[in-house]
Write a protein that holds these residues in place. Sequence first.
Motif, PDB file in Angstrom:
ATOM      1  N   ALA A  13       0.858  -1.187   0.000  1.00  0.00           N
ATOM      2  CA  ALA A  13       0.000   0.000   0.000  1.00  0.00           C
ATOM      3  C   ALA A  13       0.891   1.233   0.000  1.00  0.00           C
ATOM      4  CB  ALA A  13      -0.899  -0.004   1.242  1.00  0.00           C
ATOM      5  N   VAL A  14       0.283   2.359  -0.306  1.00  0.00           N
ATOM      6  CA  VAL A  14       0.989   3.639  -0.276  1.00  0.00           C
ATOM      7  C   VAL A  14       0.253   4.557   0.696  1.00  0.00           C
ATOM      8  CG1 VAL A  14       1.561   5.695  -1.641  1.00  0.00           C
ATOM      9  CG2 VAL A  14       1.887   3.420  -2.624  1.00  0.00           C
ATOM     10  N   LEU A  15       0.990   5.155   1.616  1.00  0.00           N
ATOM     11  CA  LEU A  15       0.465   6.160   2.540  1.00  0.00           C
ATOM     12  C   LEU A  15       1.258   7.432   2.308  1.00  0.00           C
ATOM     13  CD1 LEU A  15      -1.297   6.973   5.003  1.00  0.00           C
ATOM     14  CD2 LEU A  15       0.586   6.191   6.451  1.00  0.00           C
ATOM     15  N   LEU A  16       0.560   8.556   2.173  1.00  0.00           N
ATOM     16  CA  LEU A  16       1.189   9.832   1.863  1.00  0.00           C
ATOM     17  C   LEU A  16       0.906  10.837   2.969  1.00  0.00           C
ATOM     18  CD1 LEU A  16       0.308   9.765  -1.914  1.00  0.00           C
ATOM     19  CD2 LEU A  16       2.535   9.344  -0.871  1.00  0.00           C
ATOM     20  N   PRO A  17       1.603  11.985   2.966  1.00  0.00           N
ATOM     21  CA  PRO A  17       1.387  12.975   4.022  1.00  0.00           C
ATOM     22  C   PRO A  17      -0.090  13.349   4.175  1.00  0.00           C
ATOM     23  CG  PRO A  17       3.348  13.534   2.793  1.00  0.00           C
ATOM     24  CD  PRO A  17       2.690  12.382   2.065  1.00  0.00           C
ATOM     25  N   VAL A  80      -3.707   2.468  13.332  1.00  0.00           N
ATOM     26  CA  VAL A  80      -4.028   3.505  12.357  1.00  0.00           C
ATOM     27  C   VAL A  80      -2.799   4.389  12.245  1.00  0.00           C
ATOM     28  CG1 VAL A  80      -5.502   5.464  11.772  1.00  0.00           C
ATOM     29  CG2 VAL A  80      -6.489   3.462  12.914  1.00  0.00           C
ATOM     30  N   LEU A  81      -2.286   4.503  11.011  1.00  0.00           N
ATOM     31  CA  LEU A  81      -1.120   5.333  10.740  1.00  0.00           C
ATOM     32  C   LEU A  81      -1.558   6.619  10.054  1.00  0.00           C
ATOM     33  CD1 LEU A  81       1.372   2.688   9.295  1.00  0.00           C
ATOM     34  CD2 LEU A  81       1.125   3.454  11.652  1.00  0.00           C
ATOM     35  N   GLU A  82      -0.867   7.716  10.380  1.00  0.00           N
ATOM     36  CA  GLU A  82      -1.077   8.986   9.698  1.00  0.00           C
ATOM     37  C   GLU A  82       0.241   9.436   9.091  1.00  0.00           C
ATOM     38  OE1 GLU A  82      -3.613  12.764  10.723  1.00  0.00           O
ATOM     39  OE2 GLU A  82      -1.736  12.827  11.871  1.00  0.00           O
ATOM     40  N   GLY A  83       0.224   9.696   7.783  1.00  0.00           N
ATOM     41  CA  GLY A  83       1.416  10.135   7.080  1.00  0.00           C
ATOM     42  C   GLY A  83       1.798  11.556   7.459  1.00  0.00           C
ATOM     43  N   LYS A  84       3.105  11.809   7.554  1.00  0.00           N
ATOM     44  CA  LYS A  84       3.596  13.137   7.942  1.00  0.00           C
ATOM     45  C   LYS A  84       4.506  13.749   6.877  1.00  0.00           C
ATOM     46  CE  LYS A  84       1.600  13.210  11.899  1.00  0.00           C
ATOM     47  NZ  LYS A  84       0.468  14.099  12.087  1.00  0.00           N
TER      48      LYS A  84
END
Length: 192
Positions: A13-17, A80-84
């Motif tokens: 998967a891709v997670l972005l800011p 749950v991750l949050e992109g920075k």
Amino acid sequence: MQSREMALFIQDAVLLPNGRLEFRVALASELSLVASVLKGEYGLAMAALKSNSNLPCYRSVTECEIIDFHQLEDNSLSIVLEGKQRLKVLSAAKQRNGVWIARTLPCANWLHEPIAGEFEIISAALEQFYQVNPDLYDLYSHVHLEDATWVSQRWLEVLPMYNRDKLRLVEQPNCHKTMDFVLQLLKSHVDV
């Protein structure tokens, strides 16, 4: 710019800011990674899985934070991750516990821009996507449907594309190519 060591959470998967994604953590190496991060031993970077390579992931990764977690019915952990911040992997090594540690450099995040003109359809389509996928929508306390960068990055996270193609767009200096791509995709879908 100064390099930093980051623990790599490698997923397909891709997670972005400013994005948020939820993941099930069940493998011993993933649990070790979460423990190391929560103890403050390493920062955390979400990395897109890459096969047939010296590295287990693409070089473009996103620094992130664990903003929530809970135990699932099968006793595995959900985080749950949050992109920075966007980062570039310079090198990486696998530790004995199976956790990958990378030396990274920060990259410029895309600047915020208002959505205007024909691109407003992209924002409206994302809003409809979230109505059909409330689990994704519920991860956010605020959505920024007026921000072209925010909207285009959310599309890159959810579109069914190869990670390499998503990351080619991510590595652009701004969101313009992504906005054009998503607009053409939506127009072609409507024309069918």
